[in-house]
Design a protein around this motif. Structure first.
Motif, mmCIF file in Angstrom:
data_model
loop_
_atom_site.group_PDB
_atom_site.id
_atom_site.type_symbol
_atom_site.label_atom_id
_atom_site.label_comp_id
_atom_site.label_asym_id
_atom_site.label_seq_id
_atom_site.Cartn_x
_atom_site.Cartn_y
_atom_site.Cartn_z
ATOM 1 N N GLU A 115 6.761 9.172 19.414
ATOM 2 C CA GLU A 115 6.045 9.014 20.681
ATOM 3 C C GLU A 115 4.708 9.748 20.682
ATOM 4 N N ARG A 116 4.487 10.643 19.720
ATOM 5 C CA ARG A 116 3.240 11.414 19.670
ATOM 6 C C ARG A 116 2.360 11.052 18.465
ATOM 7 N N TYR A 117 2.678 9.967 17.752
ATOM 8 C CA TYR A 117 1.890 9.584 16.577
ATOM 9 C C TYR A 117 0.400 9.472 16.879
ATOM 10 N N ALA A 118 0.051 8.886 18.007
ATOM 11 C CA ALA A 118 -1.366 8.667 18.325
ATOM 12 C C ALA A 118 -2.141 9.973 18.465
ATOM 13 N N GLU A 119 -1.445 11.095 18.676
ATOM 14 C CA GLU A 119 -2.126 12.395 18.803
ATOM 15 C C GLU A 119 -2.684 12.885 17.476
ATOM 16 N N TRP A 120 -2.057 12.497 16.358
ATOM 17 C CA TRP A 120 -2.503 13.013 15.061
ATOM 18 C C TRP A 120 -2.951 11.920 14.095
ATOM 19 N N ASN A 121 -2.707 10.663 14.421
ATOM 20 C CA ASN A 121 -3.131 9.573 13.551
ATOM 21 C C ASN A 121 -4.086 8.680 14.334
ATOM 22 N N PRO A 122 -5.382 8.740 14.044
ATOM 23 C CA PRO A 122 -6.371 8.022 14.849
ATOM 24 C C PRO A 122 -6.242 6.501 14.790
ATOM 25 N N PHE A 123 -5.529 5.962 13.805
ATOM 26 C CA PHE A 123 -5.395 4.514 13.684
ATOM 27 C C PHE A 123 -4.167 3.966 14.403
ATOM 28 N N VAL A 124 -3.177 4.816 14.675
ATOM 29 C CA VAL A 124 -1.932 4.350 15.276
ATOM 30 C C VAL A 124 -2.014 4.438 16.792
ATOM 31 N N PRO A 135 0.826 -1.202 0.000
ATOM 32 C CA PRO A 135 0.000 0.000 0.000
ATOM 33 C C PRO A 135 0.861 1.254 0.000
ATOM 34 N N SER A 136 0.320 2.304 -0.560
ATOM 35 C CA SER A 136 1.006 3.598 -0.535
ATOM 36 C C SER A 136 -0.040 4.697 -0.582
ATOM 37 N N ALA A 137 0.377 5.878 -0.196
ATOM 38 C CA ALA A 137 -0.502 7.039 -0.230
ATOM 39 C C ALA A 137 0.352 8.279 -0.399
ATOM 40 N N GLN A 138 -0.272 9.329 -0.863
ATOM 41 C CA GLN A 138 0.437 10.595 -1.040
ATOM 42 C C GLN A 138 -0.519 11.722 -0.700
ATOM 43 N N ILE A 139 0.014 12.751 -0.070
ATOM 44 C CA ILE A 139 -0.801 13.917 0.274
ATOM 45 C C ILE A 139 0.095 15.146 0.248
ATOM 46 N N ASP A 140 -0.473 16.267 -0.129
ATOM 47 C CA ASP A 140 0.243 17.539 -0.071
ATOM 48 C C ASP A 140 -0.078 18.185 1.268
ATOM 49 N N ILE A 141 0.956 18.600 1.993
ATOM 50 C CA ILE A 141 0.785 19.208 3.312
ATOM 51 C C ILE A 141 1.236 20.658 3.226
ATOM 52 N N ASP A 142 0.360 21.554 3.638
ATOM 53 C CA ASP A 142 0.654 22.980 3.584
ATOM 54 C C ASP A 142 1.422 23.397 4.837
ATOM 55 N N ALA A 143 2.700 22.996 4.886
ATOM 56 C CA ALA A 143 3.571 23.326 6.018
ATOM 57 C C ALA A 143 5.016 23.238 5.533
ATOM 58 N N PRO A 144 5.907 23.943 6.184
ATOM 59 C CA PRO A 144 7.317 23.851 5.805
ATOM 60 C C PRO A 144 7.844 22.425 6.005
ATOM 61 N N LEU A 145 8.749 22.009 5.136
ATOM 62 C CA LEU A 145 9.313 20.675 5.201
ATOM 63 C C LEU A 145 9.895 20.366 6.577
ATOM 64 N N ALA A 146 10.584 21.302 7.185
ATOM 65 C CA ALA A 146 11.206 21.067 8.490
ATOM 66 C C ALA A 146 10.151 20.749 9.557
ATOM 67 N N VAL A 147 9.001 21.397 9.492
ATOM 68 C CA VAL A 147 7.927 21.146 10.464
ATOM 69 C C VAL A 147 7.367 19.736 10.268
ATOM 70 N N VAL A 148 7.100 19.365 9.037
ATOM 71 C CA VAL A 148 6.565 18.029 8.736
ATOM 72 C C VAL A 148 7.562 16.960 9.177
ATOM 73 N N TRP A 149 8.821 17.151 8.866
ATOM 74 C CA TRP A 149 9.852 16.178 9.231
ATOM 75 C C TRP A 149 9.930 16.026 10.751
ATOM 76 N N ASP A 150 9.843 17.125 11.498
ATOM 77 C CA ASP A 150 9.866 17.056 12.964
ATOM 78 C C ASP A 150 8.683 16.244 13.497
ATOM 79 N N VAL A 151 7.514 16.428 12.919
ATOM 80 C CA VAL A 151 6.326 15.677 13.349
ATOM 81 C C VAL A 151 6.516 14.191 13.039
ATOM 82 N N MET A 152 7.038 13.871 11.857
ATOM 83 C CA MET A 152 7.235 12.476 11.476
ATOM 84 C C MET A 152 8.260 11.783 12.363
ATOM 85 N N LEU A 153 9.250 12.517 12.839
ATOM 86 C CA LEU A 153 10.274 11.921 13.699
ATOM 87 C C LEU A 153 9.835 11.783 15.155
ATOM 88 N N ASP A 154 8.758 12.451 15.537
ATOM 89 C CA ASP A 154 8.277 12.402 16.920
ATOM 90 C C ASP A 154 7.335 11.211 17.083
#
Length: 87
Positions: free
Chosen positions: A28-37, A7-26
């Motif tokens: 321990e907080r995935y469950a806060e923004w991803n309801p399935f994880v 499976p794969s998916a793609q989405i455009d995110i209206d945020a600076p790359l550095a902000v998105v990368w910081d969220v992806m690396l965190d």
């Protein structure tokens, strides 16, 4: 017998790359923004090349986890892909 599913998916995110990368690396907080994880496991601190295991809870209540070898972190591309605009 059917082959493996990739499976794969793609989405455009209206945020600076550095902000998105910081969220992806965190992880321990995935469950806060991803309801399935329920949780994400990876070596700490997360780094490019580390495997990540996602523990998923489906809307039906079923549970699963991703294989430990996939997906893997990929560093952001230094050249962003072209922006897709609706026609």
């Amino acid at each position: 017998m059917a082959g493996p599913v990739h499976p794969s998916a793609q989405i455009d995110i209206d945020a600076p790359l550095a902000v998105v990368w910081d969220v992806m690396l965190d992880t321990e907080r995935y469950a806060e923004w991803n309801p399935f994880v329920e949780r994400a496991e990876t070596a700490q601190p997360p780094a490019v090349g580390n495997p990540i295991v996602l523990h998923v809870v489906w809307a039906s209540g079923g549970r699963t986890r991703s294989p430990s070898a996939s997906p893997r972190w990929r560093a952001p591309s230094p050249t962003p892909p072209p922006v897709r605009r609706p026609r």
